[in-house]
Structure formats: C-alpha cells, structure tokens
Scaffold this active site. Sequence first.
Site, PDB file in Angstrom:
ATOM      1  CD  GLN A 310      68.959  23.322  28.029  1.00 31.71           C
ATOM      2  OE1 GLN A 310      67.973  24.026  28.151  1.00 31.71           O
ATOM      3  NE2 GLN A 310      70.207  23.595  28.324  1.00 31.71           N
ATOM      4  CD  GLU A 311      69.100  14.803  34.512  1.00 35.70           C
ATOM      5  OE1 GLU A 311      69.064  14.536  35.543  1.00 35.70           O
ATOM      6  OE2 GLU A 311      69.017  14.485  33.413  1.00 35.70           O
ATOM      7  N   GLY A 312      70.743  19.644  34.544  1.00 36.29           N
ATOM      8  CA  GLY A 312      71.994  20.046  35.198  1.00 36.29           C
ATOM      9  C   GLY A 312      71.955  18.936  36.490  1.00 36.29           C
ATOM     10  CB  THR A 313      73.981  19.635  39.636  1.00 38.99           C
ATOM     11  OG1 THR A 313      75.184  19.820  38.861  1.00 38.99           O
ATOM     12  CG2 THR A 313      74.361  18.862  40.743  1.00 38.99           C
ATOM     13  CG  PHE A 314      70.836  20.644  42.334  1.00 39.67           C
ATOM     14  CD1 PHE A 314      70.992  19.644  43.153  1.00 39.67           C
ATOM     15  CD2 PHE A 314      72.094  21.419  42.273  1.00 39.67           C
ATOM     16  CE1 PHE A 314      71.953  19.685  44.076  1.00 39.67           C
ATOM     17  CE2 PHE A 314      72.978  21.289  43.192  1.00 39.67           C
ATOM     18  CZ  PHE A 314      73.208  20.507  44.110  1.00 39.67           C
ATOM     19  N   GLY A 315      68.441  20.718  38.257  1.00 42.91           N
ATOM     20  CA  GLY A 315      67.365  21.144  37.509  1.00 42.91           C
ATOM     21  C   GLY A 315      67.054  20.330  36.201  1.00 42.91           C
ATOM     22  NE  ARG A 316      66.239  14.984  36.427  1.00 41.64           N
ATOM     23  CZ  ARG A 316      66.046  13.883  36.999  1.00 41.64           C
ATOM     24  NH1 ARG A 316      64.615  13.651  37.209  1.00 41.64           N
ATOM     25  NH2 ARG A 316      66.847  13.203  37.695  1.00 41.64           N
ATOM     26  CG  ASP A 430      71.110  36.245  33.859  1.00 46.94           C
ATOM     27  OD1 ASP A 430      72.282  36.182  32.969  1.00 46.94           O
ATOM     28  OD2 ASP A 430      70.945  35.288  34.483  1.00 46.94           O
TER      29      ASP A 430
END
Length: 572
Positions: A310-316, A430
Amino acid sequence: MRCWLLLVVIMATLRQVEPSLDLYVDSQDVKQLLGVSSQLWYVHNGTVNKYALGYVVVVPPQVNSLTFCWQALHGKTMPYSLDVHIGNHEALSKPVYNISDRGLVPTRPAAWTLRLACTGKLTTQVDVTITLQVPMNTSLADITTLAILRKKICLRDSEVEAGGVSVEMVEARHSTTVVYITLACLALFLVVVVVLAIVNHINSNKTTGRRTGSSQRSTSGNQSSVAVRQDVPNNQRGNIDIGGIGKTSHSSLSEMRRSPQPTNTTTATTTTTTGSPEPQYTDPRQSDISAKLTGLSVSRDCVQLLEVDQEGTFGRVYHALYHSTDQPHPVTVTVKTVTDASSEVQRSVVVSEGLMLAGLSHEHLLAVLGAVVAPPESPPCIIFPASSQGNLKRFLQGCHTLVTREVVSVGVQVLQALAFLHSRLLLHKDVATRNCVVDEGLQVRLTDCALARDLYPADYHCLGDNENRPIKWLALESLAHKVFTPASDVWSWGVLLWEVMTLGQQPYAEIDPFEMSAVLRQGVRLAQPINCPDELFKAMTFCWTTAPRERPTVEELIIYLTNFQQHLDRYV
C-alpha cells in the site's frame, strides 16, 4: 547503415526536446495545509505522482488561497489548459486565479495562485477539483490530465462581504431581525409551557393504570419489551432476547447492569459514589517511546524490503523479509515506513503510533517484531508479522461474501482484543476495519493506526482544528468534546461491525462531516444492513446509545454474541 544512424540521431533529438514538467506545492504551503514541512509533488521531472493526485487535501477555514509552483523543464515551453470545478456554489464563490485559462507553462520556476472565497451562507465542506491539461510527450495531441483534489471548509457568516449593501442597512436589518426573533422565542416558550403542563396532567392520570397492568404485560409471552427513551437511537430500546437462550448469561443486553465508567482520560484519580477510585485509562500513543524501543531496535540490514503493498502520499506498507537473530531463516513480514521526503513530524508520528501496541501479547492483537529507528535522518521502519489476507477493510471490499456466523466471529475477535486492552487500562480510540488484519480461516487481529490517515484519507476529516480524526467512527462525546473511554471504543466497535456486515461500505456516506455531531444528537444512526438479523443490529444500536453509561461493556457484548453464535450453530 546511414539510415540507421539518421534514425538514432532523430530519436535522440526528440528525447532532448521532449516536454517535461515540475508541478508541486511548496513546503511552506504544505505546512499551512497539512502541518508538515515537506514539498508535495504532483509531477516531478515529468513523472506523475498518482498517489499525490489521489489524496484529497483539506483546506482550513482560515486559508483562502492555494499556491502551486510549476516549471517547464529543458527550456521547452508547453501549452496548458486550466479549469476549476466546485461542488457547492452556494457555499463557495467562483474561484479566481491569477493566470489565464490557457497559455504556456513558463520555463523558469514560477507560482500561480487560486483564491477560494466562502460566501458565509453555509457551514460545510466543498469539493474543489483543479484540472490541468498538458502534453507530457513529443506529441502535442497526446494530452495528460492532472486532477488535483481539495476540500474547502466554509463556515457560516465567516468574513461575508456586504456585496453593495451599506453598513447602515445591514445594521438596521440586524436590529429588526433581533426583535422578531425575540418575540418568536417568547411565543414558543409559552406554547412549550402549556404543552408540558397538558402532558404532565395526562401522565399523572395514567400512572395508576400502567402500574396495575405491568405484571400482566410482563408475562404476555416472548415479545421484546420496548420503552421509549430519548437517549437511544431511533427512540427505541428493547430487550434483545434470542429465543430465550442464555438466560443466566445475560442474553438480554438491556437487563445487564453496568458499573459506572470514567468520563475522561486524564491522569487524575476520581472517586465513585461508593468511595472506590475509578480506573484511569491512558492512550498508548503517549507512552514512553524509548522504553518501548528497548529490545525492539534492530539494524536496518535486518530488513529487506520487497514489493509495495500500500502507498499513500507520505507512507508506504511493504512486503519484506526479516533476518532475525532468533530465526535461522528470514521470515516474511509487513513493514510500515515513510518516504525519504517525509518530515521529522511524520516520522515521529509513525513511530509513536506504530509502537502503540508494543510489549502487548494477545492472539487478537498484531504484535510488533522490531523497529528500525537509526540513523534518525532515515525513514523509520516498524516490523509486523505478515498476514495472509492483509488489511481487513480491503479484504471485505474484495467482494467476499460473509455469512452471519462469520460476521459474529469477526466481531467477537475484535472485542476480545479490546477486552485485553481495557484490562491493561489502555484505549484504542480508532477501532475500525482499516486497523485490522485478517489471516486464513478469518482469524482477525486488531492493529495500531499508523499510516491510517495517509492510506485511508476518506475515513478521516478535519473540522477546522488541523487534526484529522475518524469523524464517522467516533462516539458523540469523543466527537464533540474529545472525551475517550472504554464506552467510546464500544461505539466504534459497533461501526466496525456495521462495516463487516456491509462488506466494507463507508458509514454515513451521505452525511457531511461537519454535520455529524448535530445529526447524532438528533438520534440518527446507521441503517440496518440488508440481510442483517434484527438481534445483531440491535447489538449495534445499543453501542450507539448517546449516554456512555448506557452502552454495554465489552464483556457483556462478548457474552451476548457468544450466545447468539451458539444459537446459530444449533439451528443453522
């Protein structure tokens, strides 16, 4: 041979003149929007960052303009076409930008600004789509469309411009409006007093009749008793009794007597009416990180990153191999980390949230195997055991069919994890399917919440306080006052069970995040999913009771669902 050389020269020449683009948001503007000092690249050296384009950035109320930096590289200009679309013209005025709709991208670094001015008529979030079309290769006819997404927060009556109306006229209208409102409130108050008096008279006359018939109604069969209460979803509260099973095991949630729960998460000790101190629950994210790292810190050489899961804007999130000194062979693991361009704040948050469950051992909690935190200037890596089916939310959204027995099993497993945390006086805060993983045989484990905001941006919203929160999973007291207790974890668990029953649908999808608090106060709750048994849905609605003390505890829910599961196994 000469033709071949000529073809090579032509291709090399085309590569040299191939248009290329840089498009990004400067670190100062990113800090204003996201609270981190890092450039947000949409196109870098001609390479489009599809993950950044897919991330919806929330624009706070105090920010009324957006600035973008761009440059056509290699001294080769390129044409562009710009269009801005807004989702609510009543809340947001027509956007204004300081460049033309069509033109040429400059060959030197430059910036352009888009102004977003709220009308002040509504309090809402407005979808803003900035569409930039540019040719990204040698063919000018081959156009690349870049869609940049924003959500502008608009507040009612915030910096509303008079728009040609004089100040004197506005003040006069305001004074007249105040008079009318005062008279209307006085009339409404008198009507309410009269109605309350009539209702009180009727109730006092019927009290005796109700008392004399109560014993007959209580023995009239196996029907559920329903009492109207304003603090219960849909004004319905009834005994959940499945065919008379488990009478000695609290099969009816409304008959369970719960001990008082704390109303805050501070460290001060409070005392109940009986004189015994109430337990004080803490947030595991705020514990001592250095103590948790003892025995968990490993060398960066021990981790071999493989493909990105998975990959986001800043995280992987990576699939990886972990070379542990305790194992003769490397084991497959999951690694959470951030990109090289991440800020110090982002790295600190990943470590604190990634280690929130460190040191805890339970079959339904995802353990932490190790952490790479050195050198400090490099992205940290948090190492977890690999799960065969991955993230629970993604698993559910993969069109997998679950029967009721499986839904109950997932719910009980998460409850057992919460019961363990609460027994250690810890709160999760959460609870959601995005923060769970699943293995073969539908074995579920509750995880930390590291990178959840980045990987699942649609699940988190900022209400103008520069804090992304899981708004549609939060209990009313957590949403309105940021109060967290075991009862608020129970509320979130009820939303999780709804997610599982609907195969990962988005809760309250039609409700604006800014309206959630008001909507919940009005008694609106999630609708009953298709094919969801009434008994299971009633358990959910009990979790969403307005008063925290009226919600079932984790232990009571485990007992109830276990009895329900036994009933299913007996007749299904």
